[in-house]
Design an enzyme around this catalytic site. Structure first.
Site, PDB file in Angstrom:
ATOM      1  N   ASP A  82       0.848  -1.194   0.000  1.00 35.05           N
ATOM      2  CA  ASP A  82       0.000   0.000   0.000  1.00 35.05           C
ATOM      3  C   ASP A  82       0.889   1.251   0.000  1.00 35.05           C
ATOM      4  O   ASP A  82       1.843   1.330   0.777  1.00 35.05           O
ATOM      5  CB  ASP A  82      -0.880  -0.063   1.267  1.00 35.05           C
ATOM      6  N   HIS A  83       0.569   2.200  -0.864  1.00 34.06           N
ATOM      7  CA  HIS A  83       1.304   3.467  -0.933  1.00 34.06           C
ATOM      8  C   HIS A  83       2.811   3.287  -1.106  1.00 34.06           C
ATOM      9  O   HIS A  83       3.609   3.918  -0.401  1.00 34.06           O
ATOM     10  CB  HIS A  83       1.035   4.333   0.312  1.00 34.06           C
ATOM     11  N   HIS A 181      -7.831  10.401   4.579  1.00 36.14           N
ATOM     12  CA  HIS A 181      -7.173   9.416   5.441  1.00 36.14           C
ATOM     13  C   HIS A 181      -7.385   9.818   6.904  1.00 36.14           C
ATOM     14  O   HIS A 181      -7.379  10.994   7.233  1.00 36.14           O
ATOM     15  CB  HIS A 181      -5.675   9.376   5.158  1.00 36.14           C
ATOM     16  N   GLY A 182      -7.532   8.827   7.769  1.00 40.46           N
ATOM     17  CA  GLY A 182      -7.637   9.117   9.196  1.00 40.46           C
ATOM     18  C   GLY A 182      -9.065   9.377   9.632  1.00 40.46           C
ATOM     19  O   GLY A 182     -10.021   9.056   8.937  1.00 40.46           O
ATOM     20  N   GLY A 210      -9.289   5.888   2.773  1.00 40.21           N
ATOM     21  CA  GLY A 210      -9.959   6.732   3.759  1.00 40.21           C
ATOM     22  C   GLY A 210     -11.385   6.276   3.978  1.00 40.21           C
ATOM     23  O   GLY A 210     -12.324   7.063   3.945  1.00 40.21           O
ATOM     24  N   ASN A 231      -9.723   0.548   1.147  1.00 35.95           N
ATOM     25  CA  ASN A 231      -8.589   0.554   2.068  1.00 35.95           C
ATOM     26  C   ASN A 231      -9.060   1.009   3.436  1.00 35.95           C
ATOM     27  O   ASN A 231      -9.732   2.038   3.547  1.00 35.95           O
ATOM     28  CB  ASN A 231      -7.527   1.536   1.575  1.00 35.95           C
TER      29      ASN A 231
HETATM   30 ZN   LIG Z   1      -4.352   5.335   1.528  1.00 38.73          ZN
END
Ligand SMILES: [Zn+2]
Length: 412
Positions: A82-83, A181-182, A210, A231
């Protein structure tokens, strides 16, 4: 067997309108919770490892456990980087066992994002590994992981998305339509019309980053518009953190008392999501339709017509050079323990997949090593490539492995 081709997995989800959870794991508790949660739901699942989390665990140490968990699992599993930040991280991820790669250059200007993503896709596709790109920018506002994604949300447009997918060759696209995200304050405002346009323009599995904090209705609408991979991490981390806090408040002392039931708390959230996203009960059908993901062993038995010091040099050079070729997972250079009438030396090179047989042979590093060092000294040799026998026998026995068909291809 239940490690499967991630392209088959997400294309199945796309065609059948459900989303597979890509749960980021940061410890063995997460790994076990994700797998047992997916098994309880009879659902496919993606074990996701985010490069931004590598400071919390040793990627190289955890991957053998991730791979073992995937292979012994009863449900179809894929392992995803991921990323990933660069070509090098993608190549390392493949070497360590990932069979799906996300390359994230979404913060770079478009031309640069396209150039770098294209390079990763070309390398990964030569290993038969699908690639997820990101266009637009999914920022983070607060909380777990958000500080790693600074700045403002940049939305993805359909026109740009089409250009991006055509120029890079990515198999899946992470889009920015309003998630962050978060953790979020309040309910996010998602641009479903934009998502529908992107889906019509691309006809390939879309990805949402996210996912934490979205409502069931929002998830359903996302999936209806082509989102096939979600994700998800922050809510799992929160569930684990809450369980820890509760344990401590109840007077837990020491490590094992403190982490008691943390796995269960993560697993509950995993199961809730899988059911919400429509993946429950899909495992059997998918397993019948997908290709298993299996490594291939490239074996060479040979004799050398040179002195022992020269032999040592040839072998050392091979270990150094061949290990840098994309799709090579492990190299073993062996010599018989006793003198042999047949072959004295061997190479066992493990490839990530059967596709690497060709890309390895044609790779400039391999060609130059073979022509300069190996072939002139090892005229007497035997080379074969092997996949696990029972899987090959089963497949040639008539069991159809379809599912590789791309929805975009079948639609046209
Ligand atoms: Zn991400």
């Amino acid at each position: 067997m239940p490690l499967i081709h991630m392209g088959d997995m997400l294309n199945h989800a796309y065609r059948n309108r459900y989303a597979v959870g890509a749960f980021d794991l940061v410890s063995l508790d997460f790994l076990e919770a994700i797998i047992t949660g997916a098994e309880a739901c009879q659902a496919p699942v993606i074990l996701s490892l985010a490069e931004s989390h590598f400071e919390y665990f040793d990627f190289e140490l955890i991957m053998p456990a991730v791979e073992a968990a995937a292979r012994r699992s009863a449900v179809p599993v894929a392992i995803h980087l991921d990323h990933g930040a660069s070509l090098e991280s993608a190549q390392r991820g493949i070497r360590l066992g990932c069979n799906g790669i996300m390359v994230d250059n979404s913060m770079a200007p478009l031309a640069q994002n396209i150039e770098r993503t294209h390079a990763v896709a070309t390398m990964a596709h030569a290993c038969d590994i699908p690639v997820e790109g990101e266009l637009g920018y999914v920022a983070g506002v607060e909380g777990e992981d958000a500080q790693r994604h600074p700045g403002e949300v940049v939305y993805t447009s359909a026109e740009e998305a089409r250009h991006y997918v055509e120029s890079t060759g990515v198999d899946f696209l992470a889009v920015s339509i309003g998630t962050v995200h978060g953790r979020m304050k309040g309910e996010p405002n998602l641009d479903f019309e934009r998502l529908a346009q992107i889906n019509r323009a691309l006809s390939l599995p879309l990805v949402i980053h996210g996912g934490t904090g979205l409502s069931p209705t929002q998830f359903q609408r996302l999936i209806a518009e082509g989102v096939s991979k979600i994700n998800y991490y922050t809510a799992l981390a929160d569930a684990a953190g809450q369980q820890l806090a509760d344990n401590l408040e109840r007077g837990a002392r020491g490590y094992t008392q403190s982490v008691k039931d943390v796995q269960g708390a993560i697993r509950d959230e995993v199961e809730r999501c899988i059911k919400l996203w429509g993946g429950a009960g899909r495992a059997k059908e998918l397993l019948r339709q997908c290709r298993p993901w299996q490594n291939v062993e490239h074996l060479i038995f040979y004799n050398l017509s040179c002195s022992e010091p020269e032999a040592a040099e040839i072998i050392a050079e091979g270990e150094r050079v061949l290990g840098t070729i994309p799709g090579v997972r492990q190299i073993f250079a062996g010599k018989t323990l006793k003198d042999s009438d047949h072959y004295r030396y061997c190479w066992r090179v493990q490839f990530a997949s059967a596709a690497v047989v060709d890309s390895y042979r044609e790779h400039p590093a391999h060609m130059s090593y073979a022509d300069t060092y190996f072939r002139p000294n090892a005229r007497d040799r035997l080379t074969e490539d092997f996949a696990p026998a029972l899987t090959v026998l089963k497949q040639s026995g008539g069991e159809e492995a379809s599912g590789g068909e791309h929805p975009a291809a079948s639609a046209s």
